[in-house]
Design a protein around this motif. Structure first.
Motif, PDB file in Angstrom:
ATOM      1  N   SER B 237       0.899  -1.168   0.000  1.00  0.00           N
ATOM      2  CA  SER B 237       0.000   0.000   0.000  1.00  0.00           C
ATOM      3  C   SER B 237       0.924   1.200   0.000  1.00  0.00           C
ATOM      4  CB  SER B 237      -0.880   0.017   1.247  1.00  0.00           C
ATOM      5  OG  SER B 237      -1.806  -1.029   1.190  1.00  0.00           O
ATOM      6  N   GLY B 238       1.210   1.687  -1.177  1.00  0.00           N
ATOM      7  CA  GLY B 238       2.220   2.742  -1.265  1.00  0.00           C
ATOM      8  C   GLY B 238       3.555   2.172  -0.828  1.00  0.00           C
ATOM      9  N   PRO B 239       4.203   2.889   0.084  1.00  0.00           N
ATOM     10  CA  PRO B 239       5.513   2.409   0.532  1.00  0.00           C
ATOM     11  C   PRO B 239       5.413   1.361   1.629  1.00  0.00           C
ATOM     12  CG  PRO B 239       5.045   4.525   1.520  1.00  0.00           C
ATOM     13  CD  PRO B 239       3.866   4.200   0.648  1.00  0.00           C
ATOM     14  N   THR B 240       4.191   0.999   1.972  1.00  0.00           N
ATOM     15  CA  THR B 240       4.009   0.050   3.077  1.00  0.00           C
ATOM     16  C   THR B 240       3.761  -1.342   2.533  1.00  0.00           C
ATOM     17  OG1 THR B 240       3.004   1.827   4.350  1.00  0.00           O
ATOM     18  CG2 THR B 240       2.666  -0.403   5.164  1.00  0.00           C
ATOM     19  N   VAL B 241       4.547  -2.303   3.055  1.00  0.00           N
ATOM     20  CA  VAL B 241       4.325  -3.685   2.629  1.00  0.00           C
ATOM     21  C   VAL B 241       3.173  -4.253   3.446  1.00  0.00           C
ATOM     22  CG1 VAL B 241       5.359  -5.963   2.412  1.00  0.00           C
ATOM     23  CG2 VAL B 241       6.774  -3.920   2.111  1.00  0.00           C
ATOM     24  N   ASP B 242       2.158  -4.765   2.762  1.00  0.00           N
ATOM     25  CA  ASP B 242       1.034  -5.372   3.475  1.00  0.00           C
ATOM     26  C   ASP B 242       1.305  -6.848   3.748  1.00  0.00           C
ATOM     27  OD1 ASP B 242      -0.325  -3.029   3.547  1.00  0.00           O
ATOM     28  OD2 ASP B 242      -1.499  -3.447   1.731  1.00  0.00           O
ATOM     29  N   GLY B 243       1.942  -7.496   2.767  1.00  0.00           N
ATOM     30  CA  GLY B 243       2.198  -8.910   2.965  1.00  0.00           C
ATOM     31  C   GLY B 243       2.719  -9.542   1.675  1.00  0.00           C
ATOM     32  N   ILE B 244       2.922 -10.867   1.774  1.00  0.00           N
ATOM     33  CA  ILE B 244       3.376 -11.622   0.610  1.00  0.00           C
ATOM     34  C   ILE B 244       2.335 -12.700   0.352  1.00  0.00           C
ATOM     35  CG2 ILE B 244       5.160 -13.162  -0.269  1.00  0.00           C
ATOM     36  CD1 ILE B 244       7.008 -11.653   1.839  1.00  0.00           C
ATOM     37  N   ALA B 245       1.883 -12.725  -0.895  1.00  0.00           N
ATOM     38  CA  ALA B 245       0.891 -13.720  -1.239  1.00  0.00           C
ATOM     39  C   ALA B 245       1.580 -14.938  -1.842  1.00  0.00           C
ATOM     40  CB  ALA B 245      -0.114 -13.137  -2.217  1.00  0.00           C
TER      41      ALA B 245
END
Lengths: 130, 729
Positions: B237-245
């Motif tokens: 989300s922008g510069p924020t990593v939400d996760g790895i799918a």
């Protein structure tokens, strides 16, 4: 000390209640000071109704003496009325009848001091509470 | 101010508060470590016994190949090799040839046909769902990095590349990989690097970028291989990593792509010895469909890290624990809104504390502080236990205690200041009282010292005089005086200044002096004239409008004629031993001095009988009160005097008896006024003064009574004794 004041024409009647001693003399002095000091509104006569005064100490007598001197100085009359027996004895011992006039009752005192006041006393409608 | 600063600190300077925060998170984990429910991961450990059986590390890769073959034979879901093999196997036959020199040519040929150990391992790995380890390096290594396709999906920005560029994921310049021959046959390549903070492994990067290439963690890659997915997806989300799918499953990460491992305690069940695998002593079911890690755990080999649960673990077990977290979704998460919530909670509690502290007792404020901390800690721990949310309770708690401390110091300072000012007031009060007491003492001493002593009159058979003055609690204004005008005439005076305290006593002293001077100035004093003169003198300087009552008299000691004047004073008593009894002198009177200016006082006269007693008192006697408020009165006084009439006693005894009776009546009640008694007996014109005794000031009779009762009489044994003493001089 409870002090009631009434005015009949040019005479103010002050009626303290209770013992007139160390504990209450200052209070009476505060009440009397504006009445005895010379001013446009100063009464021509002052009557102290001692009908409900039980006792007068020398400190109380001093207040009366100061009032009497002030009144005499400005040519006004001061009287005390309605002395109870104990107070009458104190007055007799201290010879305070030489200091201020002593009358048995208020009408007599008013009559002696001011005809206007005596007349005002006679017709209650004219008397005002101050 | 402090609250704002601390709240901002919590939100904006996480690094500053990191040690405390991490200690709290560690404490939560140590207190409540993860309970192992499933063990999807197994570590095939090249442990001590394995090394003892097959020789020291490194093993020839042919042996590793055999191990891989045997594990793979059991059918694992994925096989992670937590061993980096950056160089060709030095124990490989061709390598041995190179540095052992020449051997028999036939042997050379034979050996040349042997496959290399790396080739053997590559063949074994190629058959298995193998994932090889990759380490990130701070500098370029020149090695080619293999990695599955990584799809970057940005939920916020239009360009995923921008988001990725801005993301704070871990970045390395180079990669350390295994030799190409081995590396290229693997199905996955996973990062094994993790930075311990303060020597403790808490977080593991699940994704990193090595020289522009994204790579997943070893555990992520094993998951991908096990799931049969061909690519990974980085969700931003922008510069924020939400996760790895991985396939359809999204592994949530923190903003930088890292994940916090929720550690369980060490568990032997995670391990299988490589020795047992190689010697075929392991049930294949132990490894079937498992995420198997091959790792070296032998003593002195491989890394061992401290963990939040307080136990040191080999890297392989940490990987295994991460795999367990990924498997049952038990990763810990530190929400991005955590710091804001913490700061807000802190600000709320701190404000409550600040509002409460001045209003409540310190004990209650302490309860607010302790309660606030308890709420923070309990909710933080609860969030951890139930939601695996990392909510930092420690930092706001400490900040809250800090605020409480500051408040306490402030309150204490305020209290100290208040106490000091109270003490100062008290001190000033004490000083004031001491000063007043000192003045009163001095005044009392002066007042008492000024009173004449009866013996100053000298022995005189015609006269018996005694006087006493008991000052009330505060100095009063009673006075008495007596002195001879000449051989025949005695002047005496009893007075009372109306009022109390210092001014009255000073006025009394002045009055007494004025009286004396006025009397002595006159050739033939007339009491009326004397009183008028005194009135004029005393009134002249009377700023406080006091007045004085006075009874003044002159007694002719030869004739018994008493000339007197009473200025507003208590009427004196006469006790005639033969006549009418107790009488009062009421005439010759006028108002008190100072009461009426220029009053024409007139004196009076009376004739005393020999033996007649005069008693002059101040109103402190007649107006003495008992605790019930009753007045002593002149009747009681007269009764006492009457009793004395039956058997005439010395004047000193009359005074003492009267004072005792008054004290007895008052029964301990504080006297309101000074008490003065003067008693005088005229004994008649008898012999006159004894020759040679007149004017002597020898003490005749001295009472021990405070206030000084002095008596002078010529009819007692004391006088007789004195006379003898006087004669012996």
């Amino acid at each position: 000390m409870e002090v009631a004041r009434r005015r009949f024409a040019d005479v103010v009647v002050v009626a303290p209640v209770g013992r007139l001693d160390h504990g209450s003399a200052d209070e009476l002095e505060r009440v009397l000071r504006p009445l005895v000091e010379p001013s446009g509104d100063a009464p021509a006569g002052l009557v102290l109704d001692f009908g409900r005064v039980d006792y007068v100490s020398s400190v109380g007598l001093r207040v009366l003496m100061i009032a009497a001197k002030e009144m005499r100085r400005r040519g006004a009359r001061i009287a005390v009325v309605g002395l109870q027996p104990v107070v009458a004895e104190i007055f007799a011992i201290s010879r305070f009848h030489s200091v201020l006039d002593v009358f048995d009752a208020l009408p007599t005192a008013l009559k002696a001091i001011s005809a206007a006041a005596a007349a005002a006393y006679g017709s209650p409608a004219v008397s005002t509470s101050t | 101010m402090l609250v704002t600063a601390l709240a901002l600190l919590i939100v904006l300077a996480p690094r500053l508060t990191a040690p405390l925060r991490e200690a709290w998170f560690d404490a939560c984990q140590a207190l409540s470590p993860r309970v192992v429910t499933a063990m999807p991961a197994v570590v095939v450990a090249i442990d001590g016994p394995s090394l003892a059986a097959f020789g020291r590390w490194p093993w020839p890769r042919s042996l590793l190949a055999e191990l891989v073959d045997r594990v793979n034979g059991a059918g694992p879901a994925a096989l992670g090799i937590d061993i980096l093999m950056p160089e060709p196997d030095p124990l490989s036959p061709e390598e041995l040839r190179q540095w052992r020199g020449a051997g028999p040519p036939a042997r050379h040929r034979e050996q040349a046909e042997w496959p290399t150990n790396d080739a053997l391992l590559a063949r074994a790995l190629a058959a298995a769902p193998a994932v090889l380890a990759v380490a990130g390096l701070p500098e370029r290594s020149g090695r080619s990095l293999r990695s599955p396709p990584f799809v970057v999906q940005d939920r916020a920005a239009a360009s995923a590349a921008d988001g990725l560029a801005a993301a704070r994921i871990e970045r390395f310049a180079g990669a350390l990989t295994s030799v190409d021959a081995v590396d290229r046959v693997a199905r996955g390549w996973g990062l094994v690097s993790a930075d311990p903070v303060g020597g403790v492994i808490r977080r593991v990067p699940l994704v990193a970028e090595i020289d522009g290439t994204l790579i997943g963690a070893l555990a992520i890659e094993m998951f991908r291989v096990a799931a049969g997915a061909t690519s990974l997806r980085l969700v931003l989300s922008g510069p924020t990593v939400d996760g790895i799918a991985v396939g359809r499953a999204l592994v949530p990460t923190e903003a930088d792509g890292g994940a916090r491992v929720y550690f369980s305690r060490r568990h032997a069940g995670r391990f299988v010895s490589a020795l047992d695998v190689l010697e075929d002593r392991v049930d294949p079911e132990r490894l079937r469909q498992k995420l198997v890690l091959v790792a070296v755990t032998g003593l002195g080999l491989g890394e061992v890290h401290a963990t939040p649960v307080g136990e040191r673990m080999p890297g392989s077990e940490i990987h295994a624990q991460l795999l367990e977290n990924l498997y049952d979704g038990t990763l810990l998460s530190r929400p991005s809104w955590g710091p804001v919530l913490e700061a807000a909670l802190f600000a709320l509690l701190a404000t409550l504390l600040i509002v409460a502290t001045p209003a409540w007792a310190p004990r209650h404020a302490l309860w607010v502080a302790v309660g606030g901390v308890a709420i923070l800690l309990a909710s933080g721990y609860a969030a951890f236990r139930t939601q695996r949310l990392l909510f930092d309770a420690a930092t706001p708690s400490l900040a809250l205690l800090l605020v409480f401390g500051a408040l306490l110091v402030a309150t204490l300072a305020e209290a100290t200041r208040h106490r000091r000012s109270l003490e100062q007031v008290l001190q000033r009060q004490r000083e004031h009282n001491a000063r007043i007491a000192g003045e009163l003492d001095a005044a009392r001493r002066i007042q008492t010292a000024m009173l004449p002593r009866a013996e100053s009159l000298g022995p005189d058979r015609r006269l018996d005089l005694a006087a006493a003055m008991l000052p009330a609690r505060e100095v009063g204004g009673d006075l008495y005086d007596f002195f001879r005008l000449d051989e025949r005439r005695l002047f005496f005076l009893v007075g009372d200044v109306a009022g109390k305290g210092l001014s009255a006593s000073i006025f009394m002293a002045v009055s007494k002096a004025l009286y004396k001077s006025a009397t002595l100035r006159m050739e033939t004093p007339d009491l009326g004239t004397l009183m008028a003169a005194a009135n004029a003198e005393v009134s002249r300087d009377n700023p406080e409008a006091l007045f004085v009552t006075a009874f003044a008299a002159i007694l002719d000691l030869d004739s018994g004629t008493l000339a007197y004047c009473n200025a507003g004073h208590e009427n004196p008593f006469r006790v005639d031993p033969v006549g009418a009894g107790v009488l009062r002198i009421t005439d010759g009177d006028g108002p008190p001095l100072c009461a009426v200016d220029a009053f024409a006082y007139r004196g009076a006269r009376l004739q005393l009988e020999p033996g007649e007693l005069l008693c002059v008192v101040s109103d402190g006697v007649t107006e003495a009160r008992n605790p019930g408020g009753d007045l002593y009165g002149s009747a009681r006084l007269a009764a006492v005097l009457h009793r004395g009439r039956e058997a005439p006693v010395a004047a000193g005894a009359v005074v003492a008896t009267l004072l005792a009776d008054v004290a007895n009546f008052a029964a301990g009640a504080e006297p309101a006024d000074d008490i003065t008694v003067l008693a005088l007996r005229w004994n008649g014109p008898s012999a006159g003064p004894a020759p040679g005794q007149v004017g002597r000031s020898e003490p005749v009779k001295k009472s021990s009574r405070a206030g000084g009762v002095q008596g002078a009489n010529d009819a007692t044994d004391e006088t007789y004794l004195l006379d003898r003493r006087g004669g012996s001089e």
